[in-house]
Write a protein that holds these residues in place. Structure first.
Motif, PDB file in Angstrom:
ATOM      1  N   LEU A  42       0.816  -1.109   0.078  1.00 26.64           N
ATOM      2  CA  LEU A  42       0.078   0.022  -0.040  1.00 26.64           C
ATOM      3  C   LEU A  42       0.575   1.255  -0.026  1.00 26.64           C
ATOM      4  N   ILE A  43       1.916   1.179   0.736  1.00 31.54           N
ATOM      5  CA  ILE A  43       2.737   2.397   0.991  1.00 31.54           C
ATOM      6  C   ILE A  43       3.569   2.723  -0.610  1.00 31.54           C
ATOM      7  N   ALA A  44       4.004   1.646  -1.172  1.00 28.77           N
ATOM      8  CA  ALA A  44       4.934   1.832  -2.117  1.00 28.77           C
ATOM      9  C   ALA A  44       4.180   2.976  -3.207  1.00 28.77           C
ATOM     10  N   ASP A  46       1.715   4.577  -3.011  1.00 28.57           N
ATOM     11  CA  ASP A  46       1.470   5.903  -2.901  1.00 28.57           C
ATOM     12  C   ASP A  46       2.531   6.979  -2.770  1.00 28.57           C
ATOM     13  N   ILE A  47       3.656   6.330  -2.570  1.00 29.13           N
ATOM     14  CA  ILE A  47       4.939   7.279  -2.574  1.00 29.13           C
ATOM     15  C   ILE A  47       5.808   7.199  -3.720  1.00 29.13           C
ATOM     16  N   GLY A  48       5.354   6.544  -4.813  1.00 25.38           N
ATOM     17  CA  GLY A  48       6.047   6.361  -5.874  1.00 25.38           C
ATOM     18  C   GLY A  48       7.163   5.414  -5.832  1.00 25.38           C
ATOM     19  N   LEU A  49       7.003   4.211  -5.204  1.00 31.02           N
ATOM     20  CA  LEU A  49       8.149   3.229  -5.111  1.00 31.02           C
ATOM     21  C   LEU A  49       7.720   1.982  -5.832  1.00 31.02           C
ATOM     22  N   THR A  50       8.525   1.628  -6.785  1.00 37.98           N
ATOM     23  CA  THR A  50       8.153   0.281  -7.417  1.00 37.98           C
ATOM     24  C   THR A  50       7.949  -0.955  -6.553  1.00 37.98           C
ATOM     25  N   ASN A  51       7.488  -2.104  -7.063  1.00 34.57           N
ATOM     26  CA  ASN A  51       7.232  -3.288  -6.230  1.00 34.57           C
ATOM     27  C   ASN A  51       8.596  -3.946  -6.057  1.00 34.57           C
ATOM     28  N   MET A  53      11.331  -2.230  -5.353  1.00 37.47           N
ATOM     29  CA  MET A  53      12.075  -1.477  -4.321  1.00 37.47           C
ATOM     30  C   MET A  53      11.273  -1.596  -3.185  1.00 37.47           C
ATOM     31  N   ALA A  54       9.882  -2.084  -2.976  1.00 41.48           N
ATOM     32  CA  ALA A  54       9.332  -1.884  -1.908  1.00 41.48           C
ATOM     33  C   ALA A  54       9.848  -2.263  -0.616  1.00 41.48           C
ATOM     34  N   SER A  55      10.433  -3.620  -0.684  1.00 45.50           N
ATOM     35  CA  SER A  55      11.200  -4.129   0.495  1.00 45.50           C
ATOM     36  C   SER A  55      12.207  -3.383   1.030  1.00 45.50           C
ATOM     37  N   LEU A  56      12.651  -2.264   0.251  1.00 48.05           N
ATOM     38  CA  LEU A  56      13.648  -1.453   0.888  1.00 48.05           C
ATOM     39  C   LEU A  56      13.107  -0.565   2.307  1.00 48.05           C
ATOM     40  N   ILE A  57      11.742  -0.525   2.100  1.00 46.50           N
ATOM     41  CA  ILE A  57      11.171   0.017   3.533  1.00 46.50           C
ATOM     42  C   ILE A  57      11.525  -0.659   4.609  1.00 46.50           C
ATOM     43  N   VAL A  58      11.263  -2.059   4.488  1.00 45.76           N
ATOM     44  CA  VAL A  58      11.568  -2.803   5.821  1.00 45.76           C
ATOM     45  C   VAL A  58      12.943  -2.869   5.920  1.00 45.76           C
ATOM     46  N   SER A  59      13.832  -3.188   5.035  1.00 44.57           N
ATOM     47  CA  SER A  59      15.328  -3.411   5.265  1.00 44.57           C
ATOM     48  C   SER A  59      15.871  -2.226   5.704  1.00 44.57           C
ATOM     49  N   LEU A  60      15.564  -0.961   5.336  1.00 43.89           N
ATOM     50  CA  LEU A  60      16.231   0.358   5.663  1.00 43.89           C
ATOM     51  C   LEU A  60      15.750   0.377   7.348  1.00 43.89           C
ATOM     52  N   THR A  61      14.617   0.159   7.585  1.00 40.10           N
ATOM     53  CA  THR A  61      14.131   0.313   9.040  1.00 40.10           C
ATOM     54  C   THR A  61      15.037  -0.473   9.744  1.00 40.10           C
ATOM     55  N   GLN A  62      15.476  -1.847   9.504  1.00 41.79           N
ATOM     56  CA  GLN A  62      16.280  -2.846  10.092  1.00 41.79           C
ATOM     57  C   GLN A  62      17.715  -2.303   9.964  1.00 41.79           C
TER      58      GLN A  62
END
Length: 401
Positions: A42-44, A46-51, A53-62
């Motif tokens: 849902l986030i990707a 909405d903010i303009g990330l590709t599918n 690249m979407a898991s970068l959200i999780v990996s960068l948080t970690q």
């Protein structure tokens, strides 16, 4: 009261109520780094990330969490613990609000890094509990608190899915910020102060991390085992919402119910703590690594029962990951009482590096090979840890002959 006196009065300080309070705070804080995991789909867009690249959200948080563990948590051996936790919690509030209101993909990724970095106060809280608990019940206390931590990890996903399904994904980050504001008040009012007697500078403190890592083989071994386990854990829980949505037609709310099943694994923490206190660390570790390696086998049951198979994998994997983590912490905390924050920083940094790797490759592995590739990669990590564990056990047996 100095740390030595606090440790002596640990039985009076670490009451059941205090353990529950520590567990709640740990679960609420660590949940921040997992809210995004089931809703990256849902986030990707909405903010303009590709599918991909979407898991970068999780990996960068970690990755942010790992950086906080390495650079911030060691300060728990130098600065007053409660004040340090409150400051990091205030930064978490600002980061979560930033995530809720930004529309720029690069800014969101940077904020994701900061959300992880500022959520490490949980890893200052756990060594504090270890200091306050008497030796004979330390494993049980740490296990109870780690149960709260894992429950926070596991409940973060279903809560996030339900909130996003009914109110939009941004509402989840606003709610998380409000919860962190409440936690900061709880920390200020209830958590005891602890001023370490360590006199080194911050630079010397960071420099000592390498010395500890070099001098403590148990730390290196336990960090490797749990790093592999957490890589599989993050891989599974990043990929399974995609599998459930695409191939099984589950909604975000239904995915949330699925994730709740995985929360059963939280019961492993107090069990592991009691096993460690009773001297059964080696056999319990062997079983945790073995069953984690086998946990993906239910994927091969009849397609009509495949969702049940995924649920079984989630429960078994969560149980094994949590058990091995508590066993490792009990062993690491016993190495040097004065260095517990730094030992914990090294141990947990290794774990979340593994977790960041698992989540970062999850989307690519799933997009290219589907769930079969997830099964292969997910089984390989704990198998690698199991082989290393058996090798170390064999070396120890030969050394005692």
């Amino acid at each position: 009261m100095n740390p030595a006196n606090q440790a002596q009065h640990g039985a009076a300080t670490m009451t059941k109520g205090m353990v529950l309070l520590f567990a709640f705070c740990c679960g609420a804080i660590v949940a921040n780094i997992y809210y995004a995991q089931p809703i990256i789909g849902l986030i990707a867009p909405d903010i303009g990330l590709t599918n991909t690249m979407a898991s970068l959200i999780v990996s960068l948080t970690q990755i942010g969490y790992a950086l906080g563990l390495f650079f911030l948590v060691p300060l728990g051996d130098l600065l007053e613990n409660r004040r340090l936790m409150i400051i990091t919690t205030l930064v978490a509030i600002a980061s979560l609000l930033g995530a809720a209101f930004t529309d720029q993909p690069n800014v969101f990724l940077l904020i994701s890094l900061l959300v992880g970095f500022s959520s490490v106060s949980v890893q200052i809280l756990i060594p504090l509990a270890a200091h306050l608990a008497p030796e004979e019940t330390r494993g049980r206390v740490v296990g109870g608190i780690m149960g709260g931590l894992l429950l926070g990890i596991l409940l973060a996903r279903p809560v996030s899915s339900v909130v996003a399904d009914h109110f939009g994904w941004r509402a989840m980050f606003v709610i998380a910020a409000v919860l962190m504001a409440a936690i900061s008040i709880v920390l200020a009012v209830t958590i005891p102060k602890r001023q370490p007697d360590h006199s080194a500078s911050y630079g010397q403190l960071l420099g000592s991390l390498w010395t500890l890592l070099r001098q403590q083989p148990v730390l290196r071994q336990r960090a490797f085992y749990q790093g592999c386990m957490f890589a599989t854990f993050s891989l599974f829980w990043t990929a399974v919402p995609l599998e459930l949505a695409r191939n099984h037609g589950l909604s975000q709310t239904q995915i949330a119910i699925f994730a709740l099943v995985g929360a059963i694994g939280a019961i492993a923490a107090p069990i592991a703590g009691r096993l460690a206190d009773a001297g059964h660390t080696r056999i319990a570790s062997l079983l945790a690594l073995l069953f984690a390696s086998l946990s993906f086998l239910p994927a091969f049951i009849h397609p009509a029962y495949s969702v049940i198979g995924l649920a079984v994998t989630g429960v078994v994997l969560d149980f094994c990951v949590q058990m091995n983590m508590v066993l490792g912490q009990r062993a690491v905390y016993a190495l040097d009482a004065k260095s517990r924050s730094r030992l914990n920083a090294l141990y947990m940094t290794s774990i979340f590096i593994g977790g960041a790797f698992g989540s970062s490759v999850a989307s690519a592995v799933y997009e290219h090979g589907g769930w079969l590739w997830i099964v292969i990669v997910g089984s390989a990590f704990p198998l690698l840890a199991l082989l290393r564990f058996l090798s170390v056990s064999r070396e120890r047996s030969l050394a005692t002959v």
